[in-house]
Design a protein around this motif. Structure first.
Motif, mmCIF file in Angstrom:
data_model
loop_
_atom_site.group_PDB
_atom_site.id
_atom_site.type_symbol
_atom_site.label_atom_id
_atom_site.label_comp_id
_atom_site.label_asym_id
_atom_site.label_seq_id
_atom_site.Cartn_x
_atom_site.Cartn_y
_atom_site.Cartn_z
ATOM 1 N N LEU A 1 0.823 -1.212 0.000
ATOM 2 C CA LEU A 1 0.000 0.000 0.000
ATOM 3 C C LEU A 1 0.857 1.261 0.000
ATOM 4 C CD1 LEU A 1 -2.547 -1.114 2.766
ATOM 5 C CD2 LEU A 1 -2.825 -1.316 0.297
ATOM 6 N N CYS A 2 2.198 1.097 0.107
ATOM 7 C CA CYS A 2 3.114 2.223 0.265
ATOM 8 C C CYS A 2 2.660 3.064 1.456
ATOM 9 C CB CYS A 2 3.208 3.070 -0.999
ATOM 10 S SG CYS A 2 3.692 2.129 -2.445
ATOM 11 N N TYR A 3 2.466 2.371 2.553
ATOM 12 C CA TYR A 3 2.026 2.987 3.797
ATOM 13 C C TYR A 3 3.100 3.970 4.273
ATOM 14 C CZ TYR A 3 -0.435 3.029 8.237
ATOM 15 O OH TYR A 3 -1.144 3.418 9.328
ATOM 16 N N PRO A 4 2.718 5.075 4.966
ATOM 17 C CA PRO A 4 3.719 6.074 5.372
ATOM 18 C C PRO A 4 4.916 5.455 6.092
ATOM 19 C CG PRO A 4 1.521 6.908 5.839
ATOM 20 C CD PRO A 4 1.345 5.486 5.352
ATOM 21 N N LYS B 1 -3.341 6.578 -1.766
ATOM 22 C CA LYS B 1 -2.646 7.436 -0.801
ATOM 23 C C LYS B 1 -1.148 7.179 -0.784
ATOM 24 C CE LYS B 1 -6.423 8.076 2.507
ATOM 25 N NZ LYS B 1 -7.146 6.877 2.974
ATOM 26 N N GLY B 2 -0.723 6.041 -1.350
ATOM 27 C CA GLY B 2 0.700 5.716 -1.406
ATOM 28 C C GLY B 2 1.514 6.734 -2.187
ATOM 29 N N ILE B 3 0.841 7.534 -3.013
ATOM 30 C CA ILE B 3 1.548 8.537 -3.817
ATOM 31 C C ILE B 3 2.353 9.475 -2.918
ATOM 32 C CG2 ILE B 3 1.209 10.539 -5.323
ATOM 33 C CD1 ILE B 3 -1.192 9.054 -6.569
ATOM 34 N N GLU B 4 1.784 9.850 -1.786
ATOM 35 C CA GLU B 4 2.471 10.770 -0.878
ATOM 36 C C GLU B 4 3.767 10.147 -0.334
ATOM 37 O OE1 GLU B 4 0.450 13.652 0.905
ATOM 38 O OE2 GLU B 4 2.431 14.431 1.400
ATOM 39 N N GLU B 5 3.701 8.878 0.052
ATOM 40 C CA GLU B 5 4.887 8.191 0.571
ATOM 41 C C GLU B 5 5.953 8.052 -0.522
ATOM 42 O OE1 GLU B 5 6.292 7.360 3.178
ATOM 43 O OE2 GLU B 5 7.605 5.639 2.756
#
Ligand code: NAG
Ligand code: NAG
Ligand code: NAG
Ligand code: NAG
Ligand code: NAG
Ligand code: NAG
Length: 503
Positions: free
Chosen positions: A192-195, A214-218
């Motif tokens: 998920l590319c979690y923070p 939301k993974g885009i931010e990470e």
């Protein structure tokens, strides 16, 4: 003058939402407006010549007292139309709802209020704007869409959703999966590319695949060059991204997953977004809050839809460019937003046009003209409302431009709707009723089936009767009155008391 009662989205005081909605209702012409070249063209509000009065009601939260005060001020200032792009998450009883109350006061003064339906449309009965005197607006797509193309190293090209203004510096980049470039996270979190999950030295200069939008931010924070992500719930909408990124539906995401798994040297490229022709538009957006009306079952809501997907309009240069990604530090004067907040001011523009052509028309006449496109059906006969009388009327006989009824599943269907229409076309005209024949689930008749007018503003009444077997699922049809030139359409909806899930 169009009044815009505006929502400032959060406590930060950046009035981006109000700027966008106000300029959609009544902004002036601006040549070559675009979001970094995307959706470029002449931008203008619904009625460029109209003046806007804006009332800011949300500071940290939108207080009922502030909303009511804004209605009072707008009425006192003599506005012609009110558009309001905020509301409760769920429908409220009208007597507890400041927007229902404020807009009732506005209607009594001859002012139509246009209201966003809500952005919670993933189930039936999610519409939060329910009062009969509001023009409730859902959001639909328009013929201009925005897509972001992905090219994989194996030659496959995939269309994804995002508003990506970035031009990648190169022709292809190494492609890695979040789960393969983590040092301290479980596979599930890393997918998920979690923070905090992506290892910078393993993603730097690469495109990362994430199973969650939301993974885009990470990926951005970890120094990736781009992100391919799975779309969120609103997979039919492109949102502004803070780095080269594109969001894919599950089936297309699988193509990328399989490709990564098939080679040790996976590569990809993410294009700058381009506009496309949406041949299937207008389609109601997934997020657009749906009917039936949870408070007054037999008043169909939303009343109409208007463009609310990927709308380019004015934007505050001090506001964050993408609300989802705080790391995005760009500043723009035009931005692409989606929501029923964006569709309501489109309808307000249309209402302002009708009002300027017919300054003497009542709010319900304007609303009816927009809903049925040509003729006028007065909801309330004059502007003074006697609520005690109102209660004695069957809801199905309220002179509403659409017809809806919730029926019991256990008994045969038998319902009728009484309506009165006013002739605003040619003095001598004869209208004939036609029922959309696509439904065979019931018989719909109109009595009389012909209305002959001799003069302007003449009123005629008719009754629509719906009969059939027990209703198992929603029946929708429509009545069209036509004189051969004008077509006046009223939707007819009959639905069983408890709706099947997944409708
Ligand atoms: C793009 O690539 C060129 C040539 O490799 C390089 O000089 C430049 O700094 C790069 N720009 C960015 C923004 O990475
Ligand atoms: C990131 O990966 C590199 C290369 O495998 C490794 O040397 C480094 O320790 C990792 N960083 C962290 C914080 O685990
Ligand atoms: C993983 O390690 C990095 C570097 O030490 C740290 O910043 C990050 O918070 C850690 N992530 C998680 C999910 O613990
Ligand atoms: C990846 O490929 C390997 C071998 O080619 C296969 O065993 C595995 O099931 C694949 N994984 C996925 C998620 O497709
Ligand atoms: C309407 O039609 C009637 C008879 O056909 C005619 O006498 C009358 O003048 C017409 N009225 C208008 C306003 O055209
Ligand atoms: C509609 O009316 C026709 C003729 O009266 C009848 O045969 C038919 O069964 C009706 N259909 C329904 C769905 O009630």
């Amino acid at each position: 003058m169009v009044a815009a009662i505006l929502l400032a989205t959060n406590g930060q005081g950046h009035n981006r939402h109000g700027t966008h909605t106000a300029s959609t209702a009544a902004g002036n012409y601006v040549k070559d407006a675009s979001f970094y070249g995307i959706a470029q063209g002449t931008a203008r509000g619904g009625v460029p010549s109209a003046r806007i009065a804006a009332y800011k009601v949300c500071h940290s939260g939108c207080k009922e007292a502030d909303i009511l005060a804004a209605f009072d001020d707008a009425i006192a200032d003599g506005v012609d139309i009110i558009t309001i792009s905020l509301g409760s998450f769920m429908a409220m009883e009208m007597r507890y709802d400041s927007i229902s109350i404020g807009s009732l006061h506005a209607m009594q003064k001859g002012i139509l209020t246009v209201h966003s339906a809500g952005n919670n449309g993933f189930a039936p009965e999610t519409v939060s704007s329910v009062a009969p005197w509001l023009l409730t607006v859902g959001a639909s797509s328009m013929d201009r869409g925005i897509i972001t193309n992905i090219a994989l190293g194996n030659g496959k090209k995939i269309d994804g959703k995002s508003v990506n203004a970035f031009k990648m510096n190169g022709t292809e980049f190494p492609l890695v999966y979040g789960k393969d470039v983590t040092s301290n996270c479980s596979e599930i979190s890393a997918r998920l590319c979690y923070p905090g999950c992506l290892n910078s030295s393993l993603v730097s200069g690469k495109i990362v695949l994430c199973d969650e939008i939301k993974g885009i931010e990470e990926a951005l924070n970890a120094g990736a060059s781009g992100t391919i992500a799975k779309t969120g719930k609103t997979s039919d909408v492109s949102f502004v991204v803070p780095m080269p990124a594109s969001a894919l539906l599950t089936n297309n995401l699988k193509l990328v997953q399989d490709y990564i798994n098939s080679t040790k040297e996976a590569k990809a490229f993410i294009s700058t977004s381009e506009t496309t022709k949406n041949i299937d538009a207008p389609l109601v957006a997934s997020f657009s809050s749906k009917g039936p009306n949870p408070i007054i079952a037999d008043i169909l809501k939303p009343d109409i839809t208007a463009p609310g997907v990927e709308i380019l309009a004015a934007y505050s240069p001090v506001a964050p460019v993408s609300s989802n990604y705080i790391s995005d530090e760009r500043s723009v004067k035009y931005n692409v937003l989606s929501g029923t907040s964006m569709s309501a001011p489109h309808a307000a523009g249309a209402a302002a046009y009708v009002k300027s052509a017919h300054p003497d028309w009542s709010p319900s006449a304007i609303k009816s003209a927009i809903m049925t496109t040509e003729t006028v059906q007065n909801l309330f006969k004059d502007n003074s409302i006697d609520c005690s009388k109102l209660k004695q009327v069957e809801v199905t006989d309220l002179n509403y431009p659409s017809m809806a009824i919730e029926v019991k599943k256990s008994v045969p269907l038998s319902a009728s709707f009484s309506r009165t229409v006013t002739n605003v076309g040619l003095a001598n005209s004869t209208y004939t009723a036609t029922i959309d024949k696509s439904t065979s689930d019931c018989n719909i008749t109109v009595e009389p089936a012909t209305l002959s007018f001799k003069q302007m503003n003449e009123k005629k009444s008719f009754v629509v009767t719906v009969k059939g077997d027990q209703v198992r699922s929603m029946i929708s049809s429509s009545l069209v009155w036509s004189d051969g030139v004008h077509f006046v359409r009223s939707p007819i909806v009959v639905y069983p008391k408890s709706l099947p899930i997944g409708m």
